[in-house]
Each structure stands twice: as structure tokens, then as C-alpha cells.
Design a protein around this motif. Structure first.
Motif, PDB file in Angstrom:
ATOM      1  N   ASN A 270      -3.352   2.005  -3.653  1.00  5.54           N
ATOM      2  CA  ASN A 270      -3.397   3.226  -2.850  1.00  5.54           C
ATOM      3  C   ASN A 270      -3.712   2.938  -1.389  1.00  5.54           C
ATOM      4  N   GLN A 271      -4.717   2.068  -1.122  1.00  5.20           N
ATOM      5  CA  GLN A 271      -5.036   1.736   0.258  1.00  5.20           C
ATOM      6  C   GLN A 271      -5.991   0.553   0.320  1.00  5.20           C
ATOM      7  N   SER A 272      -6.084  -0.035   1.501  1.00  8.75           N
ATOM      8  CA  SER A 272      -7.062  -1.071   1.806  1.00  8.75           C
ATOM      9  C   SER A 272      -7.447  -0.884   3.264  1.00  8.75           C
TER      10      SER A 272
ATOM     11  N   PHE B  84      -0.829  -8.381   4.006  1.00  3.60           N
ATOM     12  CA  PHE B  84      -0.883  -8.348   2.550  1.00  3.60           C
ATOM     13  C   PHE B  84      -0.098  -9.481   1.887  1.00  3.60           C
TER      14      PHE B  84
ATOM     15  N   ALA C 123      -9.942  -0.119  -4.417  1.00  4.31           N
ATOM     16  CA  ALA C 123      -8.493   0.067  -4.407  1.00  4.31           C
ATOM     17  C   ALA C 123      -7.997   0.382  -5.817  1.00  4.31           C
TER      18      ALA C 123
ATOM     19  N   VAL D 144       0.854  -1.181   0.000  1.00  9.37           N
ATOM     20  CA  VAL D 144       0.000   0.000   0.000  1.00  9.37           C
ATOM     21  C   VAL D 144       0.892   1.233   0.000  1.00  9.37           C
ATOM     22  N   GLN D 145       0.429   2.263  -0.631  1.00 10.11           N
ATOM     23  CA  GLN D 145       1.193   3.503  -0.649  1.00 10.11           C
ATOM     24  C   GLN D 145       1.281   4.059   0.772  1.00 10.11           C
TER      25      GLN D 145
ATOM     26  N   GLY E 260      -1.816   5.048   2.625  1.00 13.40           N
ATOM     27  CA  GLY E 260      -2.609   3.890   3.026  1.00 13.40           C
ATOM     28  C   GLY E 260      -1.990   3.166   4.211  1.00 13.40           C
TER      29      GLY E 260
END
Length: 285
Positions: A249-251, A205, A232, A169-170, A173
Motif C-alpha cells: 500500500n505504501q512506504s 524500490f 506496509a 506501491v499502490q 502510496g
């Protein structure tokens, strides 16, 4: 090197070497290592069309859609030799990084940087050689060091014989999950709290196998936690030698999925080493 089962060689056409620095011995060794495979694989061998291991230790994967081996297409096939078989290809068999090697290069990503920070150099007791004795009686070694990483011991993303999908994730995120998780991983010191929180984000992840996440709303990781992927944005993807890497980008993982309830039941209780920690409820019958 003799191999009783012979070899398979993916020999690229001369034009494929255009632009390759043949004076760089280290780079050239890696490239050539990808063109030789242990064992003879003729084109009628179904095992060829899945995954084979090159001399360099890297996997060569067959793409059924493109009919290529790590990007290389067969031109002439089944040229038999005394100790193997040769196939000519239109280009070099691409040398892909494994999942971890690819992640380790992303030093600007907080998630990858944390796992890299867990690297520790320890003495390889099998390869280190005793060369004398110190005045205090301790053995003196010609020490060989090896890298150990606690995260990779649990989740071997660097193992060429395993197949994993990993999602980065960035940083925004990562911060979202960090602030969300931290209150639930409070330990005796701020350092332990910080480290445990980051470790938990990183382990969320890891997914078993080579997974295409592009059409999934939710995916269960190796620890049984449901990771939401709906909404996402995939900003990057990489097909590694032992799996797949995505950057999103995010979760926003739900706490009820991440923090599992713990239920402890004790039946037929008889004795305890410390009865002050045992609470017994008796029913009338």
C-alpha cells in the motif's frame, strides 16, 4: 540444435497437457522451451537444485520446501539418452515472467507506467543492413529497431541472469512520495522536475537478490537508501524467473534517508581554472 554438453528434458506426463491449446504455435513453443535445459543434469548433480536455464532463456528454480522445479515434481529420473538425460514430471514446468515483464503489464499502476514510458525505439546498428544510399549521400538501412529503457539500463529487472526484488506501491502510496519528494528535485522545467521525481521513487524500490519482505521492518535498496516496511500491507506477490515482486500500500521513506548530505573537502589547494568559485579559509598556524 547440437550442444556438446547435452540436454536435460523435463518431460511432463500426458495428463499434464490437458487443457493446453496445442494449436497455438507461439504459446506452445514457449511452453516446450521450458522443458529443455542446456547441459545434462542427473539427480546427483547439486547444480540441479539451485537454478538452471531453459532453452527459452528462462530460469528454472528449485523449491527446497516443495521439492519442485517451477512447480513440477519429478516422477521418474535419470533416464539416460545418447545426448542427454530425461526426467518425467507430474506437470509442465511453469513459465514465469521476469520481474520487468510482470511489472510492465500493470499499466494502471503509476510506478510501473512511468518506467514503461521510458521505453525508446532506437536503431540496432549491428543488425541493421545497409541497402543503398540516399540522394544526400547518407546510407540507407534496412533498419532493425531495438527497445532501450534508461531505467532498465541502470536497474536491469529484465535480465534473466540477474536476481532482483522489486516493490510496487499502490497509486496512493506513489502520490504520497511524489508530493514529499518533488520540492527537493526542482529543475529548470516542470517536465524535468516531474520526471526526476518519478524516477527517484521508482529507483527506491529496487533490491538485490530474492528477498522475503514479510518479516522485515526496514530494507536497504541497491543505492543504500533505507526503505521502511513496518506497517506496509502486502496486497500481492509474484515469484518471477529472476526474482520477486511485491505490491504494497505504501512506504513513507524518510527524507533524511533519501536525501543524502553532500560534503566536499579540498585540501592542499594550489590552483583553479576559475578562482571565483573557490573559497579558502586560512588557519593561523
Amino acid at each position: 540444435m547440437e550442444n556438446p554438453n547435452g540436454y536435460t528434458v523435463f518431460a511432463p506426463e500426458n495428463s499434464a497437457w490437458s487443457g493446453i491449446d496445442t494449436t497455438n504455435t507461439e504459446s506452445l513453443t514457449k511452453l516446450v522451451g521450458m522443458t529443455v535445459v542446456y547441459q545434462m543434469y542427473f539427480t546427483d548433480n547439486k547444480a540441479l537444485y539451485s537454478k538452471v536455464k531453459s532453452l527459452s532463456g528462462k530460469n528454472i528454480l528449485y523449491d527446497k520446501v516443495e521439492s519442485t522445479f517451477n512447480g513440477a515434481k519429478l516422477i521418474k529420473t535419470d533416464i539416460a539418452g545418447a545426448n542427454g538425460v530425461l526426467h518425467t514430471t507430474d506437470q509442465l514446468v511453469a513459465r514465469k515472467e521476469n520481474v520487468w515483464s510482470y511489472l510492465a503489464a500493470k499499466s494502471d499502476n503509476k510506478q510501473a507506467a512511468f518506467v514503461t514510458s521510458l521505453n525508446r525505439q532506437v536503431m540496432d546498428t549491428e543488425k541493421s543492413i545497409a541497402i543503398g544510399v540516399y540522394p544526400d549521400g547518407k546510407t540507407k538501412y534496412d533498419t532493425i529497431w531495438t527497445n532501450v529503457n534508461s531505467f532498465l539500463k541502470s536497474y536491469p529487472l529484465d535480465n534473466e541472469d540477474s536476481v532482483y526484488t522489486y516493490i510496487l506501491v499502490q497509486n496512493s502510496g506513489f502520490d504520497l512520495l511524489y508530493n514529499k519528494y518533488k520540492p527537493y528535485f526542482r529543475l529548470s522545467t516542470e517536465f524535468k522536475t516531474d520526471s526526476t521525481t518519478r524516477f527517484n521513487i521508482c529507483q527506491d524500490f529496487v533490491f538485490k537478490g530474492n528477498v522475503d519482505i514479510t518479516s522485515l521492518d526496514t530494507l536497504e535498496n541497491v543505492d543504500g537508501v533505507k526503505i521502511p516496511l513496518n506497517g506496509a500491507v502486502i496486497t500481492e506477490s509474484y515469484s518471477a524467473s529472476n526474482g520477486k515482486v511485491y505490491v504494497i500500500n505504501q512506504s513513507n521513506v524518510r527524507l533524511k534517508d533519501k536525501i543524502k548530505p553532500i560534503r566536499i573537502e579540498g585540501e592542499n589547494y594550489q590552483t583553479s581554472s576559475n578562482s571565483s568559485f573557490i573559497f579558502t579559509r586560512y588557519k593561523r598556524w
